[in-house]
Motif scaffolding. Sequence first.
Motif, PDB file in Angstrom:
ATOM      1  N   ILE A   8      39.692  40.337  31.351  1.00  0.00           N
ATOM      2  CA  ILE A   8      40.251  38.989  31.496  1.00  0.00           C
ATOM      3  C   ILE A   8      39.781  37.997  30.591  1.00  0.00           C
ATOM      4  N   PHE A  10      38.505  34.863  28.826  1.00  0.00           N
ATOM      5  CA  PHE A  10      37.912  33.455  29.389  1.00  0.00           C
ATOM      6  C   PHE A  10      38.005  32.458  28.199  1.00  0.00           C
ATOM      7  N   MET A  54      42.473  33.447  30.836  1.00  0.00           N
ATOM      8  CA  MET A  54      42.776  34.047  32.144  1.00  0.00           C
ATOM      9  C   MET A  54      44.053  35.040  32.125  1.00  0.00           C
ATOM     10  N   THR A  94      44.374  27.556  36.994  1.00  0.00           N
ATOM     11  CA  THR A  94      43.737  28.715  36.015  1.00  0.00           C
ATOM     12  C   THR A  94      43.140  28.037  34.875  1.00  0.00           C
ATOM     13  N   MET A  97      39.695  27.795  36.651  1.00  0.00           N
ATOM     14  CA  MET A  97      38.852  28.913  36.946  1.00  0.00           C
ATOM     15  C   MET A  97      38.287  29.452  35.654  1.00  0.00           C
ATOM     16  N   CYS A 101      34.462  30.136  34.969  1.00  0.00           N
ATOM     17  CA  CYS A 101      33.808  31.527  34.579  1.00  0.00           C
ATOM     18  C   CYS A 101      33.232  31.378  33.347  1.00  0.00           C
ATOM     19  N   LEU A 114      33.013  42.131  40.849  1.00  0.00           N
ATOM     20  CA  LEU A 114      33.575  40.656  40.328  1.00  0.00           C
ATOM     21  C   LEU A 114      34.926  40.587  39.452  1.00  0.00           C
ATOM     22  N   LEU A 118      38.028  38.227  40.524  1.00  0.00           N
ATOM     23  CA  LEU A 118      38.855  37.364  39.752  1.00  0.00           C
ATOM     24  C   LEU A 118      40.242  37.721  39.590  1.00  0.00           C
ATOM     25  N   HIS A 121      42.323  36.892  42.825  1.00  0.00           N
ATOM     26  CA  HIS A 121      42.589  35.046  42.967  1.00  0.00           C
ATOM     27  C   HIS A 121      43.638  34.822  41.909  1.00  0.00           C
ATOM     28  N   LEU A 122      43.720  35.604  40.839  1.00  0.00           N
ATOM     29  CA  LEU A 122      44.899  35.285  39.786  1.00  0.00           C
ATOM     30  C   LEU A 122      46.181  35.767  40.170  1.00  0.00           C
ATOM     31  N   PHE A 139      37.604  29.423  45.514  1.00  0.00           N
ATOM     32  CA  PHE A 139      37.278  30.148  44.597  1.00  0.00           C
ATOM     33  C   PHE A 139      35.786  29.938  44.245  1.00  0.00           C
ATOM     34  N   LEU A 143      33.147  33.040  44.295  1.00  0.00           N
ATOM     35  CA  LEU A 143      32.338  33.351  43.069  1.00  0.00           C
ATOM     36  C   LEU A 143      30.755  33.008  43.362  1.00  0.00           C
TER      37      LEU A 143
END
Length: 240
Positions: A8, A10, A54, A94, A97, A101, A114, A118, A121-122, A139, A143
């Motif tokens: 994912i 970041f 993301m 997004t 988030m 993150c 983890l 993530l 939630h996406l 979220f 987290l």
Amino acid sequence: MLLKTRGIVFRTVKYGETSVIADIFTEEKGLCSFIGGGVRSAKARMPFNLFQSMTVVDLVAYHREGSGANRLKELRAAEVWRAIPFDIRRGAVTLFMAEVCRKSIQEEEEHSELFDFLLGHLRWLDVTPHPIANLHLHFLLGLSGFLGFQPQNPEESGELFFDLKDGMFSPVPPPHSLLLEPDQSQQMLALLESPLELVHEIQFTRPQRKALLQKFLQFYQLHLPSFKTVNTPEILEMVM
């Protein structure tokens, strides 16, 4: 060795004239930095849009432990979002988030739970037909559990304060101003006890939601020394 894993994205920053360095949270190795060579050129083999925050990707990289940024060999989409890229509200969540993150997750080792959190939630953000105004609050609390400071359900009942410094509920206020008042404590408990699929049913006013977000971010700053100011709440407030 070749590393093959899901990841994912970041954050991505420019590197040289046509390349980028991307911080990607991978399913196999945790948070890693990768160099994407030539991805901003006209003949790029890896599309630059896959480096957006993301985005969920399948990647192949030349990986060496402790070597800093590793070079990507292949990159393709692992999930194709149907709504996030085209809905300004989902896009704002997004971005939020991604910023949280980026400023809180530092683990350079496998953490599949983890990763699944993530990704879950996406996926929900992309497909849910329900209002998403509470999702970023849910979220943050979820987290915090992976980061080691999630609030625990209180043993007492009734009117309770929540001490942001100690991370504890109490029937009496702490001797400082870093706290949640009893009504906010109940709101936080409602979020903690709600599954993601039902979090839209919790009723908050806009001022209540804004106040909770400020307190939750303060909670993060108190428990993560490296967690700095988050900029995307302003975007959330504008679009929600």
